[in-house]
Write a protein that holds these residues in place. Sequence first.
Motif, PDB file in Angstrom:
ATOM      1  N   LEU A   1      -8.453   9.183  -3.222  1.00 44.40           N
ATOM      2  CA  LEU A   1      -9.714   8.812  -3.805  1.00 44.40           C
ATOM      3  C   LEU A   1     -10.295   8.087  -1.685  1.00 44.40           C
TER       4      LEU A   1
ATOM      5  N   ASN B   1      -8.729   7.073   4.200  1.00 46.72           N
ATOM      6  CA  ASN B   1      -7.437   5.673   5.453  1.00 46.72           C
ATOM      7  C   ASN B   1      -6.821   5.778   3.676  1.00 46.72           C
ATOM      8  N   THR B   2      -6.215   6.316   2.688  1.00 47.31           N
ATOM      9  CA  THR B   2      -5.631   6.340   1.113  1.00 47.31           C
ATOM     10  C   THR B   2      -5.190   4.886   0.754  1.00 47.31           C
ATOM     11  N   VAL B   3      -5.649   4.692   0.471  1.00 47.95           N
ATOM     12  CA  VAL B   3      -4.372   3.229  -0.439  1.00 47.95           C
ATOM     13  C   VAL B   3      -4.157   4.156  -1.948  1.00 47.95           C
ATOM     14  N   ARG B   4      -5.346   4.543  -2.679  1.00 53.95           N
ATOM     15  CA  ARG B   4      -5.187   5.154  -4.379  1.00 53.95           C
ATOM     16  C   ARG B   4      -5.851   6.226  -4.438  1.00 53.95           C
ATOM     17  N   PHE B   5      -5.071   7.505  -5.062  1.00 55.55           N
ATOM     18  CA  PHE B   5      -4.755   8.811  -5.468  1.00 55.55           C
ATOM     19  C   PHE B   5      -4.075   8.658  -7.022  1.00 55.55           C
ATOM     20  N   ILE B   6      -5.018   9.978  -7.422  1.00 59.23           N
ATOM     21  CA  ILE B   6      -4.269  10.307  -8.449  1.00 59.23           C
ATOM     22  C   ILE B   6      -3.089  10.944  -8.014  1.00 59.23           C
TER      23      ILE B   6
ATOM     24  N   HIS C   1     -13.159   3.981   3.101  1.00 59.69           N
ATOM     25  CA  HIS C   1     -12.671   3.215   3.401  1.00 59.69           C
ATOM     26  C   HIS C   1     -11.545   3.163   1.916  1.00 59.69           C
ATOM     27  N   LYS C   2     -10.897   1.467   1.280  1.00 58.64           N
ATOM     28  CA  LYS C   2      -9.898   1.220   0.477  1.00 58.64           C
ATOM     29  C   LYS C   2     -11.793   0.642  -0.741  1.00 58.64           C
ATOM     30  N   ILE C   3     -11.833   1.990  -1.466  1.00 57.49           N
ATOM     31  CA  ILE C   3     -12.868   1.064  -2.346  1.00 57.49           C
ATOM     32  C   ILE C   3     -12.778  -0.291  -2.919  1.00 57.49           C
TER      33      ILE C   3
ATOM     34  N   ILE D   1     -15.373   7.490 -10.991  1.00 59.70           N
ATOM     35  CA  ILE D   1     -15.627   8.296  -9.955  1.00 59.70           C
ATOM     36  C   ILE D   1     -15.358   9.808 -10.701  1.00 59.70           C
TER      37      ILE D   1
END
Lengths: 355, 355
Positions: free
Chosen positions: A79, A82-87, A221-223, A238
């Motif tokens: 998401l 720079n991936t912190v969150r993902f589905i 960046h991180k949402i 989203i």
Amino acid sequence: MNSEDIHTSVPDPNKAIDRSIPDFPVAKEVDDNDYFTKNTPPTYIHEVVSKVKDFLQYHKANTFKKIALITSGGTTVPLENNTVRFIDNFSAGTRGSTSAEILLKNGYAVIFLYREFSLLPYSRHFSHNLHFLDYMKINSIDNKIEINDDHNDKMYKILLDYQKIKDSNSLLIIPFTTVNQYLFTLKSISTTLNTYGSKSLIYLAAAVSDFFIPVSKLPQHKIQSSVNNLSSNGQLIINLDPVPKFLKRIVDDWSNNSLIISFKLETDQNILINKAKLALKRYNHNLVIGNLLQTRKKEVVFVSKSSNESNQIDKNAQEKWFRLTDDQIKNNFEIEEIFLPEVIKLHDLWINKTN
Amino acid sequence: MNSEDIHTSVPDPNKAIDRSIPDFPVAKEVDDNDYFTKNTPPTYIHEVVSKVKDFLQYHKANTFKKIALITSGGTTVPLENNTVRFIDNFSAGTRGSTSAEILLKNGYAVIFLYREFSLLPYSRHFSHNLHFLDYMKINSIDNKIEINDDHNDKMYKILLDYQKIKDSNSLLIIPFTTVNQYLFTLKSISTTLNTYGSKSLIYLAAAVSDFFIPVSKLPQHKIQSSVNNLSSNGQLIINLDPVPKFLKRIVDDWSNNSLIISFKLETDQNILINKAKLALKRYNHNLVIGNLLQTRKKEVVFVSKSSNESNQIDKNAQEKWFRLTDDQIKNNFEIEEIFLPEVIKLHDLWINKTN
């Protein structure tokens, strides 16, 4: 088990491809060529192709074993760049890793394209159940590490099997994490595998995201949970684009020599069969193996074309259920042991038809 | 390393709680009491509480060790009730599992609340790097399983440490997967831990989702990629509610005897310090450890209140960086070895203040 009817339904690979419009309402089709030009291949893709080529060459020259490409585990959809969150898609990789072991036991060589850290053949019997070090103890006499008595016999047996497979160069393990890595890697491997002819099997057990965020739309960046990203009531919204239906490309272009099997996982049993039939009609591949999340370790359904090869596949497709009996469940049988012999028969028939 | 200034900034636990309005724009606050009445606790919660009580009783009676509750790994947010898809937070669990080992080595007992299948103390040195069975071989003379020579010495050392910790009942491992399981379990454990007094440390290294879908809004079945769930251009739209800011409740209600440390992970270094200061101001706990995704294994920043205890924490908070030197990186030091001695000092000071 009488499986004549399912045997006769293997499509002739020389038959013209069915491109009729499906009867079910479906999401807008996505141009997958567009996908592969607009998104970036993983940096390591050439290394993967070179490993697969070596693997195929080795088996062409030395064993001419049947080769299965098995995909396993779930893909992720980042998401943020720079991936912190993902589905993620739920999948421990049980179906894929169990199937790999059984095909290896039956003389196949296996390319195992799997989600990093999901289950692997052989080690699957251990890695997710117990703390790694709980399998071991220190022998107080000679201070050597030993396997705990509870696990020694089982581990010995599995370690023997695993070392035989390693020594015969029968297992090639390739990892992925994101749906983008999966799609590019699957394209490269299946295209390469096509050169191996009908002795190749593509067995798509991975749980692939249906939706993703194209790289061009990804926030860097991180949402942030600050006001400006949110709706007026504090919700985060989203937007996801549909993932292209790559299965069509495997069947039509990338690997049309291979026997191709896909999986359909649902949670609502009322739609499972229709969804499986729809997939078979749309992609015109050999077999859809349907399963419900709730009962997937006990039963699956094979959905394949009926022998009259009608366009009205949704009406004429045939289903065949495989179920573990109570006795088999009690004795720790795995459903893959029950239905994979049928897959192997289908593949042998496919090979015979093309020779 | 001079750490006087950071020592003096440990808030007095007897001091009135700062409830002033923060200066930064923030998402709408969510009533967390509402959260715990509107969502369902995990079915196993009583079992967890009973295990934690036994653990605390054992240490109260036998060791009176300091006890750390460490949270580790990422929480998931299911997108369906029968979960096929979920949103996940990137975290292998390195920070939490490494910190647990170091605190255990320094005489703490540890309650390790971790995302199932993420890294565990001790086994973290092995489980994610290599195929499980590649650590082993069969001795061809006596047909016994042995550890490969490459790994034997390292594994021997770690196995000794692990068995010492197990034998002294110093490590209690509790798993979670979803953010809902995490929140209910954290509430129960921290409330129970409060009975242990100031010798308890709460160390919140888990990567917790900021957004979730309340159970009342969850679709029952797997989201279908058919037209009716999608926008006119085929996109899937997901609406997420903000997760309540539970940290405030830990500090104010659940475990106000404990030293409380939170982490702040960002990818944009321009906002890291301000976000850490904001968290400190909002929740009035002891310490925020800030880190950037890109450099998190090499440097962290401690953000704590300055000694004048002003309400203008955003102006008067102090930062202190901890960085691995090139030499330390070369010699495989872990950043947790560098900054955890400082955490332990803070905790000792906290204990002394309250006695």
